[in-house]
Scaffold this motif. Structure first.
Motif, mmCIF file in Angstrom:
data_model
loop_
_atom_site.group_PDB
_atom_site.id
_atom_site.type_symbol
_atom_site.label_atom_id
_atom_site.label_comp_id
_atom_site.label_asym_id
_atom_site.label_seq_id
_atom_site.Cartn_x
_atom_site.Cartn_y
_atom_site.Cartn_z
ATOM 1 N N TYR A 14 -4.560 2.314 1.250
ATOM 2 C CA TYR A 14 -3.826 2.982 0.186
ATOM 3 C C TYR A 14 -2.422 2.424 0.041
ATOM 4 O O TYR A 14 -1.723 2.194 1.023
ATOM 5 C CB TYR A 14 -3.780 4.493 0.440
ATOM 6 N N LYS A 15 -2.021 2.199 -1.233
ATOM 7 C CA LYS A 15 -0.709 1.632 -1.526
ATOM 8 C C LYS A 15 0.005 2.470 -2.584
ATOM 9 O O LYS A 15 -0.625 3.194 -3.341
ATOM 10 C CB LYS A 15 -0.866 0.193 -2.018
ATOM 11 N N ASP A 16 1.332 2.343 -2.634
ATOM 12 C CA ASP A 16 2.099 3.066 -3.644
ATOM 13 C C ASP A 16 2.127 2.269 -4.945
ATOM 14 O O ASP A 16 1.477 1.214 -5.059
ATOM 15 C CB ASP A 16 3.511 3.388 -3.132
ATOM 16 N N ALA A 17 2.884 2.735 -5.919
ATOM 17 C CA ALA A 17 2.952 2.096 -7.238
ATOM 18 C C ALA A 17 3.521 0.683 -7.180
ATOM 19 O O ALA A 17 3.307 -0.111 -8.098
ATOM 20 C CB ALA A 17 3.788 2.964 -8.180
ATOM 21 N N PHE A 18 4.236 0.351 -6.113
ATOM 22 C CA PHE A 18 4.827 -0.981 -5.971
ATOM 23 C C PHE A 18 3.956 -1.916 -5.137
ATOM 24 O O PHE A 18 4.337 -3.045 -4.858
ATOM 25 C CB PHE A 18 6.217 -0.874 -5.336
ATOM 26 N N GLY A 19 2.793 -1.417 -4.698
ATOM 27 C CA GLY A 19 1.880 -2.224 -3.902
ATOM 28 C C GLY A 19 2.173 -2.190 -2.409
ATOM 29 O O GLY A 19 1.546 -2.920 -1.641
ATOM 30 N N ASP A 20 3.121 -1.354 -1.996
ATOM 31 C CA ASP A 20 3.441 -1.241 -0.574
ATOM 32 C C ASP A 20 2.506 -0.230 0.082
ATOM 33 O O ASP A 20 2.154 0.786 -0.517
ATOM 34 C CB ASP A 20 4.890 -0.784 -0.383
#
Length: 145
Positions: A14-20
């Protein structure tokens, strides 16, 4: 109490909106936790009954940990306080090792949460950080340890 199989890490899926990657919590209640709830629930039920309650419903069972429901927990940790930058994020003044003008005050500095209601310890942390900030300003900056 802390256990090596309870930890925080970066999620591989799982990643956030920034791909982190998102922070992942690996935790569940141990047998000791279940026994504590059973004992304390029964003891509280006895006390309430002795006080004259007509109806007593004592919570003596605890299920698996579920992050989406409030379970009388205080989720702590993640910016661990310690004595070296190799094993911790902040020093004993709650000053970041790698960002000297940043002090992190809060329960994130706990290596673990040994019980409920960490308010007293958090107050002590706030006073310690304030002491560190004063020392930092008086010295014109720099690491405090």
């Amino acid at each position: 109490m802390p256990h090596k199989h309870h930890f925080l890490d970066l999620d591989t899926t799982y990643k956030d909106a920034f791909g982190d990657p998102l922070l992942r919590i690996t935790f569940d209640f141990e047998e000791q936790d279940h026994e504590l709830v059973k004992f304390m629930g029964a003891k509280c039920g006895e006390i309430i009954k002795e006080m004259g309650a007509d109806t007593v419903v004592a919570n003596t069972k605890q299920g698996a940990y579920e992050i989406t429901q409030y379970q009388s927990t205080h989720n702590t940790g993640g910016v661990i306080m310690g004595s070296s930058p190799e094993t911790s994020a902040v020093n004993n003044y709650l000053q970041m090792w790698d960002v000297e003008n940043l002090f992190v005050v809060g329960a994130s500095a706990f290596a673990h949460n040994s019980g409920y209601n960490p308010t007293g310890t958090l107050t002590a942390f706030a006073y310690r950080a304030a002491e560190g900030i004063q020392k930092y300003r008086k010295n014109g900056g720099g690491s405090l340890v």
